[in-house]
Design a protein around this motif. Structure first.
Motif, PDB file in Angstrom:
ATOM      1  N   ILE A  17      28.563  12.985  52.240  1.00 20.92           N
ATOM      2  CA  ILE A  17      29.411  12.325  53.233  1.00 20.92           C
ATOM      3  C   ILE A  17      30.849  12.269  52.738  1.00 20.92           C
ATOM      4  O   ILE A  17      31.788  12.632  53.462  1.00 20.92           O
ATOM      5  CB  ILE A  17      28.874  10.917  53.564  1.00 20.92           C
ATOM      6  CG1 ILE A  17      27.553  11.036  54.334  1.00 20.92           C
ATOM      7  CG2 ILE A  17      29.903  10.108  54.353  1.00 20.92           C
ATOM      8  CD1 ILE A  17      26.771   9.729  54.421  1.00 20.92           C
ATOM      9  N   ASP A  18      31.035  11.842  51.494  1.00 21.45           N
ATOM     10  CA  ASP A  18      32.383  11.786  50.923  1.00 21.45           C
ATOM     11  C   ASP A  18      33.030  13.163  50.914  1.00 21.45           C
ATOM     12  O   ASP A  18      34.200  13.322  51.259  1.00 21.45           O
ATOM     13  CB  ASP A  18      32.357  11.216  49.506  1.00 21.45           C
ATOM     14  CG  ASP A  18      31.997   9.743  49.466  1.00 21.45           C
ATOM     15  OD1 ASP A  18      32.098   9.072  50.516  1.00 21.45           O
ATOM     16  OD2 ASP A  18      31.615   9.269  48.382  1.00 21.45           O
ATOM     17  N   TRP A  19      32.250  14.167  50.508  1.00 19.56           N
ATOM     18  CA  TRP A  19      32.787  15.519  50.407  1.00 19.56           C
ATOM     19  C   TRP A  19      33.107  16.101  51.780  1.00 19.56           C
ATOM     20  O   TRP A  19      34.165  16.703  51.967  1.00 19.56           O
ATOM     21  CB  TRP A  19      31.796  16.422  49.667  1.00 19.56           C
ATOM     22  CG  TRP A  19      32.395  17.732  49.300  1.00 19.56           C
ATOM     23  CD1 TRP A  19      33.116  18.020  48.186  1.00 19.56           C
ATOM     24  CD2 TRP A  19      32.338  18.943  50.057  1.00 19.56           C
ATOM     25  NE1 TRP A  19      33.502  19.342  48.201  1.00 19.56           N
ATOM     26  CE2 TRP A  19      33.038  19.920  49.343  1.00 19.56           C
ATOM     27  CE3 TRP A  19      31.748  19.277  51.277  1.00 19.56           C
ATOM     28  CZ2 TRP A  19      33.179  21.223  49.802  1.00 19.56           C
ATOM     29  CZ3 TRP A  19      31.894  20.586  51.742  1.00 19.56           C
ATOM     30  CH2 TRP A  19      32.600  21.533  51.007  1.00 19.56           C
ATOM     31  N   GLY A  88      37.049  21.885  46.868  1.00 17.68           N
ATOM     32  CA  GLY A  88      36.010  22.597  46.138  1.00 17.68           C
ATOM     33  C   GLY A  88      35.054  23.411  46.978  1.00 17.68           C
ATOM     34  O   GLY A  88      34.050  23.907  46.468  1.00 17.68           O
ATOM     35  N   ALA A  89      35.349  23.590  48.263  1.00 16.56           N
ATOM     36  CA  ALA A  89      34.486  24.430  49.095  1.00 16.56           C
ATOM     37  C   ALA A  89      34.556  25.875  48.611  1.00 16.56           C
ATOM     38  O   ALA A  89      35.622  26.346  48.206  1.00 16.56           O
ATOM     39  CB  ALA A  89      34.908  24.365  50.558  1.00 16.56           C
ATOM     40  N   GLU A  90      33.434  26.559  48.648  1.00 16.08           N
ATOM     41  CA  GLU A  90      33.404  27.986  48.337  1.00 16.08           C
ATOM     42  C   GLU A  90      33.788  28.729  49.611  1.00 16.08           C
ATOM     43  O   GLU A  90      33.043  28.726  50.597  1.00 16.08           O
ATOM     44  CB  GLU A  90      32.002  28.397  47.887  1.00 16.08           C
ATOM     45  CG  GLU A  90      31.870  29.880  47.638  1.00 16.08           C
ATOM     46  CD  GLU A  90      30.434  30.311  47.410  1.00 16.08           C
ATOM     47  OE1 GLU A  90      30.213  31.530  47.336  1.00 16.08           O
ATOM     48  OE2 GLU A  90      29.531  29.457  47.326  1.00 16.08           O
ATOM     49  N   ILE A  91      34.959  29.331  49.618  1.00 17.80           N
ATOM     50  CA  ILE A  91      35.415  30.084  50.789  1.00 17.80           C
ATOM     51  C   ILE A  91      34.736  31.447  50.730  1.00 17.80           C
ATOM     52  O   ILE A  91      34.991  32.237  49.819  1.00 17.80           O
ATOM     53  CB  ILE A  91      36.954  30.227  50.816  1.00 17.80           C
ATOM     54  CG1 ILE A  91      37.628  28.856  50.697  1.00 17.80           C
ATOM     55  CG2 ILE A  91      37.395  30.978  52.074  1.00 17.80           C
ATOM     56  CD1 ILE A  91      37.225  27.839  51.741  1.00 17.80           C
ATOM     57  N   ILE A  92      33.856  31.703  51.677  1.00 17.68           N
ATOM     58  CA  ILE A  92      33.103  32.960  51.644  1.00 17.68           C
ATOM     59  C   ILE A  92      33.700  34.020  52.565  1.00 17.68           C
ATOM     60  O   ILE A  92      33.351  35.190  52.457  1.00 17.68           O
ATOM     61  CB  ILE A  92      31.605  32.746  51.938  1.00 17.68           C
ATOM     62  CG1 ILE A  92      31.383  32.088  53.287  1.00 17.68           C
ATOM     63  CG2 ILE A  92      30.963  31.924  50.820  1.00 17.68           C
ATOM     64  CD1 ILE A  92      29.909  31.942  53.667  1.00 17.68           C
ATOM     65  N   LEU A 110      28.717  21.902  49.510  1.00 18.35           N
ATOM     66  CA  LEU A 110      28.170  21.638  48.189  1.00 18.35           C
ATOM     67  C   LEU A 110      26.657  21.822  48.102  1.00 18.35           C
ATOM     68  O   LEU A 110      26.120  21.935  47.007  1.00 18.35           O
ATOM     69  CB  LEU A 110      28.575  20.250  47.695  1.00 18.35           C
ATOM     70  CG  LEU A 110      27.972  19.028  48.399  1.00 18.35           C
ATOM     71  CD1 LEU A 110      28.229  17.808  47.518  1.00 18.35           C
ATOM     72  CD2 LEU A 110      28.511  18.811  49.763  1.00 18.35           C
ATOM     73  N   ALA A 111      25.962  21.907  49.231  1.00 19.16           N
ATOM     74  CA  ALA A 111      24.517  22.158  49.226  1.00 19.16           C
ATOM     75  C   ALA A 111      24.188  23.590  49.609  1.00 19.16           C
ATOM     76  O   ALA A 111      23.019  23.954  49.721  1.00 19.16           O
ATOM     77  CB  ALA A 111      23.807  21.202  50.173  1.00 19.16           C
TER      78      ALA A 111
END
Length: 122
Positions: A17-19, A88-92, A110-111
């Motif tokens: 939720i925070d992220w 910190g998201a992984e940009i794909i 993150l999941a």
């Protein structure tokens, strides 16, 4: 009125939720906790959209890259992507222009869930 509510499961729903608030700009609409303090059910909103989320076992497999994602319309794709990256998201898939006039990008949370963001509003 909304009729579709994507549901996500996270090993640590409080952290998720925070992220999701920090990275993607969601706001908590409702967070229902179980007696032990864990998240039993949560609802997050972004503009007129809503997602629901809850917990899943940490050892559960990461979602597969099977071609699906959730699409979220945002007004400024480049600013949204920068915000997600900073959190910190992984940009794909970096921001790009489509043949149908939208500007889009994709990120993994993150999941491991895949999210698509863009300016297209059907």
């Amino acid at each position: 009125m909304r009729t579709i509510y994507p549901i996500f499961r996270y090993p640590d729903p409080h952290a998720a939720i925070d992220w999701l608030r920090s990275a993607f700009g969601f706001e908590a609409h409702a967070v229902h906790e179980a007696p032990d303090g864990s998240v039993a059910h949560a609802e997050l909103v972004l503009d007129t959209g809503m997602i629901m989320l809850g917990g899943r076992a940490a050892e559960a497999p990461r979602p597969a890259d099977d071609g699906w994602s959730v699409y979220v319309a945002v007004p400024d794709v480049d600013a949204h992507c920068a915000r997600a990256r900073a959190a910190g998201a992984e940009i794909i898939r970096e921001p790009y222009d489509t043949d149908y006039g939208s500007r889009d990008y994709s990120a993994r949370d993150l999941a491991g869930n895949v999210w698509a963001f863009g300016t297209y509003r059907p």
